[in-house]
Write a protein that holds these residues in place. Sequence first.
Motif, PDB file in Angstrom:
ATOM      1  N   ARG A  15       0.844  -1.212   0.000  1.00  0.00           N
ATOM      2  CA  ARG A  15       0.000   0.000   0.000  1.00  0.00           C
ATOM      3  C   ARG A  15       0.875   1.258   0.000  1.00  0.00           C
ATOM      4  N   ASP A  16       1.979   1.212   0.761  1.00  0.00           N
ATOM      5  CA  ASP A  16       2.872   2.386   0.812  1.00  0.00           C
ATOM      6  C   ASP A  16       3.679   2.556  -0.484  1.00  0.00           C
ATOM      7  N   ALA A  17       4.002   1.417  -1.121  1.00  0.00           N
ATOM      8  CA  ALA A  17       4.856   1.487  -2.320  1.00  0.00           C
ATOM      9  C   ALA A  17       4.166   2.192  -3.478  1.00  0.00           C
ATOM     10  N   LYS A  18       2.848   1.976  -3.612  1.00  0.00           N
ATOM     11  CA  LYS A  18       2.166   2.423  -4.839  1.00  0.00           C
ATOM     12  C   LYS A  18       2.337   3.925  -5.098  1.00  0.00           C
ATOM     13  N   ILE A  19       2.296   4.728  -4.037  1.00  0.00           N
ATOM     14  CA  ILE A  19       2.359   6.180  -4.244  1.00  0.00           C
ATOM     15  C   ILE A  19       3.702   6.615  -4.846  1.00  0.00           C
ATOM     16  N   THR A  20       4.750   5.813  -4.628  1.00  0.00           N
ATOM     17  CA  THR A  20       6.060   6.236  -5.160  1.00  0.00           C
ATOM     18  C   THR A  20       6.085   6.208  -6.692  1.00  0.00           C
ATOM     19  N   GLU A  21       5.099   5.495  -7.291  1.00  0.00           N
ATOM     20  CA  GLU A  21       4.991   5.513  -8.760  1.00  0.00           C
ATOM     21  C   GLU A  21       4.144   6.695  -9.241  1.00  0.00           C
ATOM     22  N   ILE A  22       3.618   7.466  -8.270  1.00  0.00           N
ATOM     23  CA  ILE A  22       2.699   8.549  -8.647  1.00  0.00           C
ATOM     24  C   ILE A  22       3.260   9.928  -8.293  1.00  0.00           C
ATOM     25  N   TYR A  23       3.649  10.149  -6.996  1.00  0.00           N
ATOM     26  CA  TYR A  23       3.991  11.535  -6.649  1.00  0.00           C
ATOM     27  C   TYR A  23       5.418  11.928  -7.068  1.00  0.00           C
ATOM     28  N   GLU A  24       5.635  13.223  -7.046  1.00  0.00           N
ATOM     29  CA  GLU A  24       6.889  13.842  -7.517  1.00  0.00           C
ATOM     30  C   GLU A  24       7.234  13.396  -8.950  1.00  0.00           C
ATOM     31  N   GLY A  25       6.176  13.264  -9.740  1.00  0.00           N
ATOM     32  CA  GLY A  25       6.299  12.841 -11.139  1.00  0.00           C
ATOM     33  C   GLY A  25       5.993  11.369 -11.257  1.00  0.00           C
ATOM     34  N   THR A  26       4.906  11.054 -11.986  1.00  0.00           N
ATOM     35  CA  THR A  26       4.530   9.644 -12.172  1.00  0.00           C
ATOM     36  C   THR A  26       5.638   8.902 -12.928  1.00  0.00           C
ATOM     37  N   SER A  27       5.523   7.581 -12.972  1.00  0.00           N
ATOM     38  CA  SER A  27       6.514   6.807 -13.752  1.00  0.00           C
ATOM     39  C   SER A  27       6.466   7.219 -15.213  1.00  0.00           C
ATOM     40  N   GLU A  28       5.263   7.566 -15.687  1.00  0.00           N
ATOM     41  CA  GLU A  28       5.143   7.989 -17.090  1.00  0.00           C
ATOM     42  C   GLU A  28       5.934   9.287 -17.304  1.00  0.00           C
ATOM     43  N   ILE A  29       5.846  10.218 -16.342  1.00  0.00           N
ATOM     44  CA  ILE A  29       6.621  11.464 -16.449  1.00  0.00           C
ATOM     45  C   ILE A  29       8.122  11.163 -16.379  1.00  0.00           C
ATOM     46  N   GLN A  30       8.510  10.214 -15.529  1.00  0.00           N
ATOM     47  CA  GLN A  30       9.959   9.883 -15.446  1.00  0.00           C
ATOM     48  C   GLN A  30      10.455   9.371 -16.797  1.00  0.00           C
ATOM     49  N   HIS A  31       9.623   8.548 -17.478  1.00  0.00           N
ATOM     50  CA  HIS A  31      10.021   8.081 -18.821  1.00  0.00           C
ATOM     51  C   HIS A  31      10.246   9.270 -19.755  1.00  0.00           C
ATOM     52  N   ILE A  32       9.330  10.244 -19.680  1.00  0.00           N
ATOM     53  CA  ILE A  32       9.448  11.425 -20.556  1.00  0.00           C
ATOM     54  C   ILE A  32      10.740  12.183 -20.244  1.00  0.00           C
ATOM     55  N   VAL A  33      10.986  12.394 -18.937  1.00  0.00           N
ATOM     56  CA  VAL A  33      12.187  13.138 -18.540  1.00  0.00           C
ATOM     57  C   VAL A  33      13.440  12.409 -19.026  1.00  0.00           C
ATOM     58  N   ILE A  34      13.489  11.107 -18.831  1.00  0.00           N
ATOM     59  CA  ILE A  34      14.680  10.326 -19.229  1.00  0.00           C
ATOM     60  C   ILE A  34      14.864  10.406 -20.752  1.00  0.00           C
ATOM     61  N   ALA A  35      13.769  10.200 -21.484  1.00  0.00           N
ATOM     62  CA  ALA A  35      13.870  10.199 -22.954  1.00  0.00           C
ATOM     63  C   ALA A  35      14.330  11.563 -23.469  1.00  0.00           C
ATOM     64  N   ARG A  36      13.777  12.637 -22.885  1.00  0.00           N
ATOM     65  CA  ARG A  36      14.174  13.982 -23.345  1.00  0.00           C
ATOM     66  C   ARG A  36      15.657  14.230 -23.089  1.00  0.00           C
ATOM     67  N   GLU A  37      16.149  13.756 -21.952  1.00  0.00           N
ATOM     68  CA  GLU A  37      17.576  13.926 -21.650  1.00  0.00           C
ATOM     69  C   GLU A  37      18.430  13.098 -22.618  1.00  0.00           C
ATOM     70  N   LEU A  38      17.961  11.889 -22.933  1.00  0.00           N
ATOM     71  CA  LEU A  38      18.711  11.036 -23.866  1.00  0.00           C
ATOM     72  C   LEU A  38      18.825  11.702 -25.231  1.00  0.00           C
ATOM     73  N   VAL A  39      17.697  12.277 -25.676  1.00  0.00           N
ATOM     74  CA  VAL A  39      17.688  12.929 -26.991  1.00  0.00           C
ATOM     75  C   VAL A  39      18.638  14.127 -27.012  1.00  0.00           C
ATOM     76  N   LYS A  40      18.780  14.769 -25.830  1.00  0.00           N
ATOM     77  CA  LYS A  40      19.720  15.903 -25.749  1.00  0.00           C
ATOM     78  C   LYS A  40      21.173  15.428 -25.718  1.00  0.00           C
ATOM     79  N   GLY A  41      21.367  14.090 -25.694  1.00  0.00           N
ATOM     80  CA  GLY A  41      22.731  13.554 -25.670  1.00  0.00           C
ATOM     81  C   GLY A  41      23.298  13.413 -24.277  1.00  0.00           C
ATOM     82  N   LYS A  42      22.420  13.441 -23.247  1.00  0.00           N
ATOM     83  CA  LYS A  42      22.919  13.364 -21.863  1.00  0.00           C
ATOM     84  C   LYS A  42      22.912  11.929 -21.352  1.00  0.00           C
TER      85      LYS A  42
END
Length: 382
Positions: free
Chosen positions: A355-382
């Motif tokens: 029950r406690d774990a589930k929120i870590t996939e949601i707050y401070e940026g969902t997992s979907e947002i983390q994918h976006i952030v990672i992909a954007r950084e990769l495209v920038k060559g980082k």
Amino acid sequence: MFSLELSETHEMIRQTARQFAQDEVAPTAVERDKSGEFPMEIVRKMGELGFMGMMVDPEWGGSGLDALSYVIAMEEISKVDASVGVVMSVNNSLVNWGIQTYGSDAQKERFLKPLAAGTVHGAFCLSEPEAGSDATSQHTTAEKVDGGWVLNGTKNWITNGTTAQTYLVMAQTNRELRHKGITCFIIDRNSEGFEPGLKEDKLGIRSSDTCSIGLTNVFVPDDQILGEVGQGFRIAMESLNGGRIGIAAQALGIATGAFEAALAYSQQRKAFGKPIADLQAIQLKLADMATKVEASRMLVYKSAWMKDMHLDYIKAAAQAKLMASTTAVQVALDAIQVHGGYGYVREYLVERFLRDAKITEIYEGTSEIQHIVIARELVKGK
Ligand code: CAA
């Protein structure tokens, strides 16, 4: 080059946090999960130990430690109670960091010192009913008046919302400029028109408090703008980069707690004439769980190390959070499976990890947002 060498100070912090979690947090964790009571006394004791201002400069009453120390303490406390972990994380990563980095000396004296000492704690108000992942779509407005600003709007899902004293609030000061028209205000909870709502009844991290906040004609003086007018979105995003490391450490703590519970149970529970830890079906699970936990730990520590080295850690923080939060949910599910029916009842405690774990996939940026952030950084060559 990343090298993971923990110093004596890091080891000492782990021991202190572990002992504190066992002695002060564990005895009330089950009851608070049921009642939803906020751990005020524990939070104040964390302040005395320096856990509420871990990375704040001693000049402003903080512990002056590095991010690696912070994630180690977060991991140990969240292993025992993730509700306490998130109170600590929001205060350190999302409130203290912004004031220390962008605040004036007068703001640090007035707001940061008590936050770092843990005599009060803070909250970070970015999300709104219609601005969650799409954080640039802020509807809360701030209108310029003589000597300050008048804020109107609603903030949602605010961790520490009902109990905090100091709130960082993002609001639109110029809608035409989109995210460049967002400003960050430091607001004291006693401000007229500032109204925290009722505590949400949540699936997990139940003893942390989450609520909506109404702002009705809240007057905020000019000297309570954090940074500059129009700099609020940048402050929020930069704070969240560090925040994601904190939440990744919280998820790592939950995953570790769930794994250790499953390992201990499997060694004591017998089936088919031997401990279930000797059965290959359980061994496959334990091996898989331990590997995911260790991989998460490496990413979490690496992201903290990069922050400490003043390297660009945006991608590393998002990867750590994505990996550790996914792991926390999977490992908590597996821990229940290892416990069988006992894992499904409250008496055995492992269900709380899920029950406690589930929120870590949601707050401070969902997992979907983390994918976006990672992909954007990769495209920038980082
Ligand atoms: N670090 C620094 N700057 C960043 C950034 C990051 N991680 N992500 C975006 N930015 C900057 C961009 O560089 C850009 O600035 P410039 O225009 O000056 O170049 C600006 O922010 C806007 O970025 P985009 O144009 O990419 O905006 P977008 O709308 O396409 O995407 C987003 C933005 C990445 C999706 C962002 O809205 C986001 O991170 N959303 C998730 C919000 C979130 O994490 N909310 C958590 C709520 S707080 C919480 O949960 C706390 C709690 O209580 C526990």
